[in-house]
Design a protein around this motif. Structure first.
Motif, PDB file in Angstrom:
ATOM      1  N   GLU A   1      54.606  73.500  40.642  1.00 31.93           N
ATOM      2  CA  GLU A   1      54.153  74.608  39.818  1.00 31.93           C
ATOM      3  C   GLU A   1      55.102  74.770  38.643  1.00 31.93           C
ATOM      4  OE1 GLU A   1      52.034  78.049  42.424  1.00 31.93           O
ATOM      5  OE2 GLU A   1      53.992  78.575  41.655  1.00 31.93           O
ATOM      6  N   GLN A   2      54.639  75.443  37.586  1.00 36.49           N
ATOM      7  CA  GLN A   2      55.536  75.801  36.480  1.00 36.49           C
ATOM      8  C   GLN A   2      55.534  77.321  36.388  1.00 36.49           C
ATOM      9  OE1 GLN A   2      53.307  73.491  33.448  1.00 36.49           O
ATOM     10  NE2 GLN A   2      55.198  72.322  33.171  1.00 36.49           N
ATOM     11  N   THR A   3      56.148  77.948  37.380  1.00 31.60           N
ATOM     12  CA  THR A   3      55.989  79.404  37.460  1.00 31.60           C
ATOM     13  C   THR A   3      57.287  80.186  37.305  1.00 31.60           C
ATOM     14  OG1 THR A   3      55.956  79.006  39.825  1.00 31.60           O
ATOM     15  CG2 THR A   3      53.868  79.556  38.802  1.00 31.60           C
ATOM     16  N   ASP A   4      58.383  79.499  37.051  1.00 36.01           N
ATOM     17  CA  ASP A   4      59.648  80.228  36.900  1.00 36.01           C
ATOM     18  C   ASP A   4      59.996  80.501  35.439  1.00 36.01           C
ATOM     19  OD1 ASP A   4      59.998  80.292  39.616  1.00 36.01           O
ATOM     20  OD2 ASP A   4      61.362  78.586  39.697  1.00 36.01           O
ATOM     21  N   LEU A   5      59.070  80.245  34.539  1.00 37.71           N
ATOM     22  CA  LEU A   5      59.409  80.387  33.119  1.00 37.71           C
ATOM     23  C   LEU A   5      59.789  81.819  32.757  1.00 37.71           C
ATOM     24  CD1 LEU A   5      59.639  79.012  30.347  1.00 37.71           C
ATOM     25  CD2 LEU A   5      57.245  79.580  29.952  1.00 37.71           C
ATOM     26  N   TYR A   6      58.958  82.781  33.178  1.00 35.97           N
ATOM     27  CA  TYR A   6      59.296  84.196  32.901  1.00 35.97           C
ATOM     28  C   TYR A   6      60.690  84.506  33.440  1.00 35.97           C
ATOM     29  CZ  TYR A   6      54.446  85.750  31.789  1.00 35.97           C
ATOM     30  OH  TYR A   6      53.214  85.964  31.236  1.00 35.97           O
TER      31      TYR A   6
ATOM     32  N   ILE B   1      45.139  74.853  22.557  1.00 33.24           N
ATOM     33  CA  ILE B   1      45.042  74.989  24.013  1.00 33.24           C
ATOM     34  C   ILE B   1      46.461  74.905  24.594  1.00 33.24           C
ATOM     35  CG2 ILE B   1      44.006  74.068  26.136  1.00 33.24           C
ATOM     36  CD1 ILE B   1      42.170  72.349  24.276  1.00 33.24           C
ATOM     37  N   VAL B   2      46.830  75.885  25.392  1.00 37.13           N
ATOM     38  CA  VAL B   2      48.124  75.806  26.078  1.00 37.13           C
ATOM     39  C   VAL B   2      47.864  75.388  27.529  1.00 37.13           C
ATOM     40  CG1 VAL B   2      50.215  77.013  26.806  1.00 37.13           C
ATOM     41  CG2 VAL B   2      49.192  77.518  24.577  1.00 37.13           C
ATOM     42  N   VAL B   3      48.427  74.232  27.886  1.00 37.99           N
ATOM     43  CA  VAL B   3      48.213  73.657  29.212  1.00 37.99           C
ATOM     44  C   VAL B   3      49.452  73.936  30.061  1.00 37.99           C
ATOM     45  CG1 VAL B   3      47.925  71.474  30.468  1.00 37.99           C
ATOM     46  CG2 VAL B   3      46.814  71.792  28.237  1.00 37.99           C
ATOM     47  N   GLU B   4      49.282  74.620  31.175  1.00 38.93           N
ATOM     48  CA  GLU B   4      50.445  74.835  32.049  1.00 38.93           C
ATOM     49  C   GLU B   4      50.016  75.130  33.473  1.00 38.93           C
ATOM     50  OE1 GLU B   4      52.827  78.216  30.714  1.00 38.93           O
ATOM     51  OE2 GLU B   4      51.090  79.003  29.650  1.00 38.93           O
ATOM     52  N   GLN B   5      50.957  74.866  34.394  1.00 41.62           N
ATOM     53  CA  GLN B   5      50.649  74.981  35.818  1.00 41.62           C
ATOM     54  C   GLN B   5      51.094  76.304  36.381  1.00 41.62           C
ATOM     55  OE1 GLN B   5      51.797  71.154  37.893  1.00 41.62           O
ATOM     56  NE2 GLN B   5      49.889  71.915  38.769  1.00 41.62           N
ATOM     57  N   ASN B   6      50.381  77.358  35.975  1.00 39.34           N
ATOM     58  CA  ASN B   6      50.655  78.669  36.547  1.00 39.34           C
ATOM     59  C   ASN B   6      49.429  79.547  36.370  1.00 39.34           C
ATOM     60  OD1 ASN B   6      50.841  79.662  33.800  1.00 39.34           O
ATOM     61  ND2 ASN B   6      52.914  78.814  33.753  1.00 39.34           N
ATOM     62  N   TYR B   7      49.423  80.680  37.026  1.00 43.60           N
ATOM     63  CA  TYR B   7      48.259  81.559  37.040  1.00 43.60           C
ATOM     64  C   TYR B   7      48.161  82.362  35.753  1.00 43.60           C
ATOM     65  CZ  TYR B   7      45.319  85.511  38.472  1.00 43.60           C
ATOM     66  OH  TYR B   7      44.353  86.457  38.538  1.00 43.60           O
ATOM     67  N   ASN B   8      49.293  82.867  35.291  1.00 41.92           N
ATOM     68  CA  ASN B   8      49.279  83.802  34.169  1.00 41.92           C
ATOM     69  C   ASN B   8      49.171  83.174  32.794  1.00 41.92           C
ATOM     70  OD1 ASN B   8      49.571  86.637  35.067  1.00 41.92           O
ATOM     71  ND2 ASN B   8      51.295  85.785  36.207  1.00 41.92           N
ATOM     72  N   GLY B   9      49.549  81.920  32.694  1.00 39.80           N
ATOM     73  CA  GLY B   9      49.674  81.334  31.365  1.00 39.80           C
ATOM     74  C   GLY B   9      50.960  81.853  30.738  1.00 39.80           C
TER      75      GLY B   9
END
Lengths: 293, 578
Positions: free
Chosen positions: B317-322, B531-539
């Motif tokens: 996942e890519q979910t730790d960005l925030y 288009i922003v492509v990323e592996q998370n729910y929120n974008g």
């Protein structure tokens, strides 16, 4: 006598920073600061080789008041930060100074691991059995049934026994002092610093503002020096002394010689002749790439 | 497919019982291919995820540059029935099955082409049934056209220590596989790889290993960590190799102490790194802000895994960005670097160390589970091409009183390394004046916050003029913005779109904080659709763009735990292009 006073004056001049302590009048910590500075003078540690690391709490303000390459870090993490300082530069004389809450509550998980590693550093715990900076909450060394702001109906937990814990965790030098006995405390700090390994001193340093149970008088009535016949290499005897409840023994409970952590880490590096110049490192890295080709 | 009907690249999966040598067969093939300058991507699943001890090794190999693991299988080599049952549906329409008739019976409704390869029988003839995997290796080497002599060298290296007899048996098994393949070669010639482009020396690394190499090359001297999937291999790699370069590695009691020890070592002058994943990063957050406040360089690798909480530790996942951009008590500047592929893991790690030293703050490398375990044959990193930056130290001869936290135009002031007389200073977590002494006045806090954040402004300004992360296609009306490990899938989706007449540009920033806002506005301004492509729910990155550059892009999100395929991204391009 005047020579001794002159020495203290010199030490103050050399080691005291220009930041004034924020402690309440009458705080035991002043006695610890004075003893610490006297000990530094006796040990003749230059300030650029000195590193004092602390967490958060009244006593954790300590590194602001002494000159050195110091760190005032976050609550409970002084020990692992100090470990990093020591392994990166074993030449530094590293001291960790903090309170009972910082050390035994939030930071309690770090003591066993630093103790068993045995880095050559001194950990001075200024134990006032209360949270002072946050104004009077119960601490891990507060007495059972003690009334504090968060235990208005009395504390439900018996205090932990710091000396027993340190002995069990494998600290290689374990001592206790009293902030009012600066002569003895200075000597304990000197001995602890000369000890090669993880040396811990629990200093009973009463809080006149928030702790109405463990007061200077309370301590003075109970404090007794460890009998000279005690053999500090005998761990079982050290445990026996630590278990005594009606007296507060001060002095050296236990000491043993063990290899240091930074020494053991250096041995691994030496085994590979790791301290080579940049050019040789590049060649070595090229060779390592070959293993993945 | 290329002009003569041959495949441009081949995706192969080998499946069998754990212990049958599936992994070593795959490794010999991929290493032989890589040594012969072929491009290789590998993929293996965690055995814990597969019931019944089924082991699997998948690789994609090509003479041309490839960017991802590929979508569907061209070849399945099934050692047993279970491998067939579990994997045959992953075959492409024109994919083929190779199977051992002694262990596996393809079902009647299986419609792809299938070929018997008597692995067991040929292995027994070579002297040991244990050499089944070598028969398969020989067979696949011949079908793919991977140089036989390279594979033989690999086998020799592998078995020499185990005695001459075993080595001969395995070599014989390998050769019987090569021999057996001859009868199918005409029929299977479309799988034969062309001569590889270029002759670069290649190394086979996972993303985790490339980060380890990058740390060594950058001069890392202390690494401390706590085991966590999928970041542990970085700590393991460094524990083994860093001491050879004068470095010290410790496994600490938790992630808090791991970063704490790094912070202490950094203060004492060492370059430091701690590898972790999301849950560990959460524990480190307070100390990240301490390092930011005390202005100490530290590098933290966050190998992201699927959350929240324990989530799915072996999924991606890519979910730790925030969290890495904003997380922590108060507002504390930090730099965030996101490598895009294995080779990039090396170079971005070197860059992360350089940025930490230069800007005196925590730098977080955002990798993820896929990038961590993906192994790729990459051109051997060029050590001559990399620049290593060390922290700015004061002039120790100077008689002026030293102000560690001097307020300057860039926000930067020299860091004294302990041991120098007259430069003693305290690294404070409290708000402080220029000397480091506690100070809570509104004026000092305001000025110090500005000073610390000014360092990010200086970096952002530099990034305004760097363009190596923008892949512009003239005449394109669509832009894809992506970050981290989605790079390969995006590149291949864009190639596919181009073959179908749709031009697409690609912006893949490596530094996600700070952002060069003018540059991003300029880039975005050139396109009709973004288009922003990323592996998370929120974008998360899309929302960050919305906040910082005031643009609301189209989002393409995937959060199932497995990486994007190029197909998914291609389909979105087609949809948006309409």
């Amino acid at each position: 006598m005047s020579e001794a006073i002159e020495k203290i004056k010199q030490a103050k001049l050399e080691y005291k920073s220009d930041v004034k302590p924020t402690w309440c009048p009458g705080c035991g910590d002043y006695g610890v600061l004075a003893s610490f500075i006297k000990a530094l003078g006796e040990l003749k540690i230059p300030t650029h080789k000195l590193s004092i690391v602390s967490g958060i709490g009244c006593s954790s303000r300590f590194p602001h008041f002494v000159k050195g390459y110091n760190l005032h870090t976050v609550h409970g993490r002084a020990l692992p930060v100090a470990l990093g300082v020591k392994i990166a530069n074993p030449e530094l004389e590293v001291f960790v100074i903090g309170g009972d809450g910082d050390g035994f509550a939030i930071g309690g998980g770090h003591i066993p691991h630093v103790a068993r590693r045995n880095p050559d550093m001194v950990y001075i715990i200024l134990d006032n059995a209360i949270y002072g900076l946050t104004k009077g909450q119960v601490s891990p060394t507060s007495t059972l049934t003690m009334t504090t702001t968060t235990t208005p109906y009395g504390a439900l937990e018996p205090p932990l026994n710091p000396i027993m814990l340190l002995l069990a965790y494998g600290a290689s030098f374990v001592a206790r002092g009293f902030s009012s006995n600066t002569k003895q405390l200075t000597q304990l700090i000197v001995e602890a610093t000369r000890h090669r390994g993880f040396a811990v001193i629990q200093v009973i340093s009463p809080c006149p503002t928030f702790n109405m149970e463990i007061t200077f008088d309370f301590v003075r009535e109970r404090v007794v020096e460890i009998p000279p016949k005690h053999d500090p290499t005998n761990k079982l005897k050290a445990f026996e002394l630590a278990m005594v409840q009606d007296k507060i023994y001060t002095g050296i409970f236990y000491r043993e010689e063990r290899p240091t952590f930074e020494g053991n880490l250096d041995k691994i590096v030496s085994k590979f002749d790791g301290n080579i110049d940049e050019l040789s490192k590049k060649e070595r890295l090229e060779k390592l790439f070959e293993q993945f080709a | 497919m290329s002009e003569n009907g041959n495949l441009k690249d081949v995706v192969v999966r080998i499946g069998g019982e754990g212990g049958e040598g599936v992994m070593s067969a795959g490794e010999i093939l991929t290493y032989s291919a890589a040594r012969s300058s072929y491009r290789v991507f590998t993929f293996r699943t965690f055995p814990a995820e597969i019931k019944g001890g089924l082991a699997m090794y998948q690789f994609r190999v090509s003479p041309y540059d490839i960017f991802s693991m590929g979508d569907k299988l061209h070849i399945l080599m099934a050692f047993n029935q279970e491998a067939f049952d579990n994997y045959s549906s992953a075959l492409a329409e024109d994919g083929v099955l190779f199977y051992d008739p002694a262990e596996c019976k393809p079902l009647d409704n299986f419609t792809r082409k299938k070929y018997e390869v008597p692995l067991k029988e040929l292995a027994m003839a070579s002297g040991t049934h244990l050499a089944k995997n070598m028969v398969a290796t020989g067979f696949l080497s011949a079908v793919l056209g991977i140089p036989i002599e390279e594979s033989e060298k690999q086998i020799a290296d592998k078995f020499r220590r185990k005695g001459e007899k075993l080595l001969q048996q395995n070599l014989n098994a390998f050769r019987s596989g090569v021999e057996y393949a001859q009868k199918y070669l005409d029929e299977l010639k479309r799988f034969r790889l062309g001569k590889p482009e270029g002759k670069d020396k290649r190394v086979i690394l996972s993303g985790n290993q490339a980060i380890g190499f990058g740390a060594i090359a950058a001069g890392c001297k202390v690494a401390v960590g706590y085991p966590i999937t999928p970041a542990s291999p970085i700590l393991e790699f460094l524990a083994r190799h860093l001491p050879k370069f004068g470095g010290k590695v410790i496994q600490n009691e938790d992630e808090i102490s791991a970063l704490a020890t790094c912070v202490g070592a950094s203060y004492a002058g060492a370059k430091v790194l701690t590898p972790t994943s999301g849950p560990g990063l959460a524990l480190m957050t307070e100390l990240i802000t301490y390092a930011s406040m005390a202005e100490l360089p530290v590098v933290i690798v966050d190998v992201q895994r699927a959350g929240p909480s324990t989530g799915m530790p072996s999924k991606t996942e890519q979910t730790d960005l925030y969290h890495v951009v904003f997380g922590g008590p108060g507002e504390a500047p930090r730099i965030v670097v996101a490598p895009a592929h294995v080779s990039d893991c090396f170079y971005q790690t070197v860059k992360a160390f350089n940025l930490a030293e230069e800007y005196q703050m925590p730098v977080i490398i955002l990798s993820d589970q896929v990038l961590a375990y993906q192994t790729e044959a990459i051109p051997k990193p060029n050590l001559e091409s990399i620049e290593v930056v060390n922290r700015l130290e004061p002039d120790y001869e100077s008689q002026n009183s030293y102000l560690r936290y001097k307020i300057t135009e860039t926000g930067l002031a020299p860091i004294a390394v302990p041991g120098h007389p007259g430069f003693e200073y305290i690294a404070p977590g409290l708000e402080h004046n220029e000397r480091g002494a506690p100070n809570y006045t509104p004026k000092v806090h305001t000025e110090m916050q500005k000073k610390r954040f000014r360092k990010l402004d200086v970096l952002a300004e530099k990034l305004e003029n760097e363009n190596d992360d923008y892949y512009e296609v003239k005449g394109a009306k669509i832009l894809i913005v992506a970050w981290g490990s989605t790079y390969g899938a995006v590149r291949e989706a864009i190639e596919k779109a181009e073959m179908n007449g749709i031009k697409v540009s690609h912006y893949h920033p490596r530094i996600l904080n700070p952002l060069p806002k003018r540059k991003i506005r300029n880039i975005i301004g050139n396109y009709e659709k973004v288009i922003v492509v990323e592996q998370n729910y929120n974008g998360q990155f899309a929302n960050i763009l919305r906040t910082f550059v005031d643009y609301n892009p189209i989002k393409l999100n995937n959060y199932g735990g497995i990486p994007f395929t190029s197909e998914e991204i291609y389909n979105k391009i087609i949809e948006v292009a309409k």
